[in-house]
Design a protein around this motif. Structure first.
Motif, short mmCIF file in Angstrom:
data_model
loop_
_atom_site.label_atom_id
_atom_site.label_comp_id
_atom_site.label_asym_id
_atom_site.label_seq_id
_atom_site.Cartn_x
_atom_site.Cartn_y
_atom_site.Cartn_z
N UNK A 92 0.83 -1.21 0.00
CA UNK A 92 0.00 0.00 0.00
C UNK A 92 0.87 1.26 0.00
N UNK A 93 1.99 1.19 0.69
CA UNK A 93 2.89 2.34 0.70
C UNK A 93 3.43 2.59 -0.70
N UNK A 94 3.81 1.54 -1.42
CA UNK A 94 4.31 1.68 -2.78
C UNK A 94 3.23 2.22 -3.72
N UNK A 95 2.00 1.72 -3.56
CA UNK A 95 0.89 2.20 -4.40
C UNK A 95 0.59 3.68 -4.11
N UNK A 96 0.70 4.05 -2.85
CA UNK A 96 0.45 5.44 -2.48
C UNK A 96 1.48 6.36 -3.14
N UNK A 97 2.74 5.94 -3.13
CA UNK A 97 3.78 6.74 -3.76
C UNK A 97 3.63 6.77 -5.28
N UNK A 98 3.20 5.66 -5.84
CA UNK A 98 3.07 5.56 -7.30
C UNK A 98 1.90 6.37 -7.82
N UNK A 99 0.77 6.34 -7.09
CA UNK A 99 -0.47 6.93 -7.59
C UNK A 99 -0.86 8.22 -6.89
N UNK A 100 -0.17 8.54 -5.81
CA UNK A 100 -0.50 9.75 -5.03
C UNK A 100 -1.95 9.75 -4.57
N UNK A 101 -2.42 8.62 -4.08
CA UNK A 101 -3.78 8.50 -3.54
C UNK A 101 -3.71 7.82 -2.19
N UNK A 102 -4.82 7.93 -1.44
CA UNK A 102 -4.87 7.36 -0.09
C UNK A 102 -6.05 6.42 0.11
N UNK A 103 -6.97 6.42 -0.84
CA UNK A 103 -8.19 5.61 -0.70
C UNK A 103 -8.06 4.35 -1.55
N UNK A 104 -7.86 3.21 -0.87
CA UNK A 104 -7.72 1.92 -1.57
C UNK A 104 -8.91 1.02 -1.27
N UNK A 105 -10.09 1.60 -1.27
CA UNK A 105 -11.28 0.87 -0.82
C UNK A 105 -11.55 -0.37 -1.65
#
Length: 878
Positions: free
Chosen positions: A424-437
């Motif tokens: 999730x940390x990698x996805x947050x950095x890659x996509x600049x989002x916080x909602x992974x619902x």
């Protein structure tokens, strides 16, 4: 009437006697004697002789000396007894009568084509032998360390009894070793402290009841002194665990839940002193005769039937022992088979000790940011799966080992949360989002991620570095898929992201996950109940053409980009690569694969990312295996490889139903045979199968048991004639015309992102590897841990070892010089079971599986070169 019955009986008896005399006349007298010693029933004896006649039809066999013949007779007898379910002898009795070791028997058996039933039996036998060999070697060392060789015999036999009683799965090295420590604890407590070495002497001397000091021994009755030391005292076992890097909680669990009840069932107690060896041996004898396997008591005598043959075990070098008290020993402990496994486990445990059994604060933050908070469902799922896992583990290993299963699952859960947070940390950095619902509420994603974490733990505990052949325990992959009712195609989606997210994974675990991925791509994902076929069908309906639905052939020679994440695969196909930073990539994506987008947003529904990437990887794996096989069989016709690949690739893309419940390599071999047939190249199917068997991943079942139609299986030749050829005949014949089909591009084979740049390089012609200089320690999570090193790499090379290396290098030079002398086809397997009724198309009867010369040096060197290339360039690519 009575006269008629008597006459009929006499006639039948005469016919039987005549048949037996006629049969015995055809036998070798020594073979007859061997059968009589083993008390073979007539039908087993007849089957064994028929097996021998097939083996002896091979060139050179009839010229063997009597010892070589006896060995092959024994193998023929063994295969006949297994196939007919009539085993009047034990494996050790057979060994003794033909004077053969376990390793030599195994390697000779591999040269003969046998049934899958025999293969399975021998595989189980070898796994059990490997574990027993490693454990006995360890027991001898420990007995020497504690200065208590006197109890070696009784402790080994008691251990064998306990192992057979407690463990259903006898090839589990870790639990078996933990059980051995329990046995040692029992006998150390019975030993006078004066005869023990430290730290065992102190552990026994300071043992007390409820912390009170021990009374003086002088004049004290020995039985009374022993009785004062309760069986539940774990002081000694704690020392054993510390000395041998075992998890104390796991060993205590085995001790209290399994070992003590076992002793009670035998009526053994510490107050009675040492058990009677004869009584224990008699009980073991009953188990040994019932199982018909090897007599493990012979390890005590160093019997040659159970010793490793140097010719077959050059790769495995036992750690040198200290011969003299003043002899200097290596500073780093020798890497014995048991220690290698314990070191790997210790690394994993140390890494996960700092992890939590519950979601961390960071994970909870991600959960709270979701439109629908997934925490409750995640915790409930973890709990439910834990109960299922514990139950299934106990069923596989032994009911008394349920808590051990819970402990391993607990480690898996810690790794699951750890990797999830990293992803999730990698996805947050890659996509600049916080909602992974959408992703975090996807049940399949979570089940797959948890399964992968538990698989890493199970593989770490189940890894047996001492095994020289491909094998695994009953808990090996894909066991975890069956436990969690998870489809292999769904599990595949998480593997690459898991490896990237967990930087502390050892080289062995990365390789293990790669092998899992390869097994999925070659067969598991193609099972009838796999979601793969529905996904292909839905993609075909969207695309309107099979030719473009999976992966355009024009892109095969383009590099494979390893930038796909678990979110891409579990939430595909609705993705717009042009909106890389868009929140919609995660939030508005359904977890279902066949989701489509309204026509107002796009002209055509996007492809499934997971399906497209899967096919890219399958194509690369398929080509690499084909390339290896062609280099061994068609070096004189290099132009055929491209044509065979085109047919192979066409089949996978356009006739993918042929893969249903079948294996990738089956299609590969049929493609090779079909093209050689139409191009008038004399390459018989049995030669293809013989060469295929030498591939590192190959198992005999792949070519012996192929689905023909529902519920019916036969050899690969029958599959080619009845299924493959019927489906692809028109396409195959096109390659004989003046206007053959356009050839498919060769897949681009880059270096795998999972391989280490420091992979050892193999010296051609031998089992010598050159590795880059390494630091003796590496740091992971701030903790220094020994690097993975072989026994040889931990011990300075002696002059004798250098001489061995020089001899091997010289031998490889001679092989290289001979390589220019010409080539012959590889020698097929000595035949027992591969022949079937019918014919190999134009090859004539399959019973001509003989009269073929030995494989040429050139072919062997090409095979070695190909293996080297695969080792250093990570050929079975992601």
């Amino acid at each position: 009437m009575l006269y008629f019955i008597i006459s009929l009986f006499l006639c039948a008896f005469y016919i039987l006697i005549s048949f037996r005399l006629e049969f015995e006349e055809t036998e070798d007298p020594d073979f007859t004697t061997l059968c009589q010693k083993l008390k073979l029933p007539n039908r087993v004896r007849k089957e064994a002789w028929e097996n021998w006649e097939k083996v002896s039809s091979m060139d050179g066999v009839l010229e063997y000396d009597i010892q070589k013949k006896k060995e092959l007779w024994g193998i023929c007898i063994f295969t006949a007894a297994i196939d007919l379910d009539e085993m009047p002898f034990t494996f050790t009795e057979l060994q003794k009568n033909i004077d053969i070791s376990v390793h030599k028997f195994y390697h000779l058996l591999r040269e003969i084509d046998t049934s899958t039933k025999v293969d399975s039996t021998v595989s189980r036998l070898m796994k059990k032998y490997d574990v027993l060999f490693a454990l006995y070697d360890k027991l001898e060392r420990i007995s020497s360390e504690i200065n208590s060789m006197l109890v070696l015999k009784v402790s080994w036999i008691l251990f064998l009894l306990a192992k057979g009683e407690i463990l259903q799965m006898e090839d589990d090295l870790v639990i078996s070793f933990q059980l051995m420590l329990c046995v040692l604890d029992y006998f150390i407590k019975l030993s006078p402290p004066a005869v023990l070495n430290e730290p065992y002497k102190t552990a026994v001397s300071t043992s007390s009841i409820n912390g009170s000091p021990r009374t003086p021994r002088r004049g004290q009755n020995r039985s009374a002194r022993i009785a004062r030391q309760p069986e539940t005292d774990t002081r000694v076992i704690e020392v054993l665990c510390k000395e041998h890097e075992c998890n104390i909680d796991e060993v205590k669990n085995v001790y209290l839940k399994n070992f003590l009840p076992f002793l009670k069932s035998l009526g053994i107690s510490a107050s009675n002193g040492l058990p009677e060896v004869e009584n224990l041996s008699r009980q073991y004898e009953e188990i040994y005769l019932k199982n018909k396997d090897m007599d493990a008591r012979l390890f005590l005598d160093h019997d040659k039937t159970l010793q490793a043959d140097s010719i077959y075990s050059f790769e495995v070098e036992r750690t040198p022992r200290k011969n003299h008290p003043d002899e200097e020993m290596p500073l780093i402990p020798p890497q014995t088979p048991v220690r290698a496994v314990m070191n790997t486990i210790q690394q994993l445990v140390m890494i996960l000790n700092s992890a939590s059994d519950q979601p961390s604060e960071n994970l909870n933050s991600y959960f709270n940011n979701c439109t629908v908070n997934p925490k409750e469902s995640i915790l409930k799922r973890v709990e439910n799966i834990g109960r299922i896992f514990k139950e299934k583990f106990a069923e596989a290993v032994g009911q008394g080992c349920a808590e051990i299963g819970s402990q391993r699952y607990k480690l898996g859960v810690r790794l699951y949360y750890r990797v999830m947070e990293s992803m999730l940390k990698s996805e947050e950095e890659r996509l600049s989002i916080h909602n992974f619902s959408k992703l975090l509420n996807d049940k399949i994603f979570h089940t797959s991620l948890l399964a992968c974490a538990v698989e890493v733990v199970m593989a770490t505990y189940g890894r047996n570095t001492y095994q020289s052949h491909d094998s695994g325990t009953d808990l090996s992959f894909p066991w975890i898929l069956n436990v969690l009712d998870l489809k292999a195609f769904d599990f595949y989606k998480v593997i690459e992201s898991f490896i990237k997210a967990e930087a502390s994974l050892t080289r062995e675990m990365i390789k293990h996950l790669e092998r899992c991925e390869h097994r999925i791509m070659e067969s598991l994902a193609w099972q009838s109940d796999s979601p793969l076929f529905d996904l292909i069908k839905q993609s075909k309906e969207r695309e309107g053409s099979v030719d473009h639905l999976l992966e355009p052939t024009s892109t095969l020679n383009m590099p494979l980009q390893h930038n796909h994440t678990a979110a891409d695969l579990y939430l595909s196909p609705v993705r717009s690569p042009k909106k890389k930073g868009s929140t919609a990539r995660i939030n508005s994506t359904s977890s279902a694969e066949p989701q489509t987008t309204p026509a107002s947003q796009t002209q055509k529904a996007p492809k499934s990312t997971s399906l497209s990437l899967f096919y890219k990887k399958v194509y690369r794996l398929a080509y690499l295996r084909l390339n290896t096989l062609c280099s061994r069989l068609l070096s004189d016709h290099p132009e055929l490889e491209h044509i065979i690949w085109t047919l192979f690739q066409h089949t996978l893309q356009n006739e993918y139903e042929l893969m249903r419940d079948r294996h990738l390599d089956q299609i590969m071999m049929c493609s090779m045979y079909g093209i050689c047939k139409v191009k008038n190249i004399d390459l018989k199917f049995k030669i293809i199968v013989t060469a295929y068997k030498d591939l590192t991943h190959a198992i005999q079942e792949t070519f012996k048991r192929v689905l023909i139609r529902e519920g019916q299986y036969d050899s690969i030749i029958v599959f080619y004639n009845l299924v493959f050829m019927q489906k692809l005949k028109t396409n195959i014949l096109q390659y004989a015309s003046n206007r053959p089909p356009t050839l498919s591009p060769i897949p681009h084979i880059p270096r795998s992102p999972y391989k280490f740049s420091s992979s050892p390089l193999r010296v051609p012609g031998g089992n010598i590897y050159i590795s880059p200089l390494k630091s003796p320690y590496k740091f992971s999570e701030g903790l220094p841990t020994p690097t993975k090193m072989t026994p040889r790499s931990r011990i300075p090379l002696t002059s004798e070892k250098f001489q061995k290396i020089n001899q091997m290098v010289c031998s490889s030079d001679r092989l290289l010089k001979r390589s220019a002398e010409g080539s012959n086809p590889p020698k097929p397997l000595k035949k027992l079971r591969f022949d079937i009724e019918g014919s190999d198309e134009a090859d004539g009867s399959l019973n001509d599986f003989c009269c073929l010369s030995l494989a040429s040096t050139r072919t062997r060197m090409q095979k070695q070169k190909m293996n080297d290339s695969m080792d250093t360039s990570s050929k079975e690519e992601k």
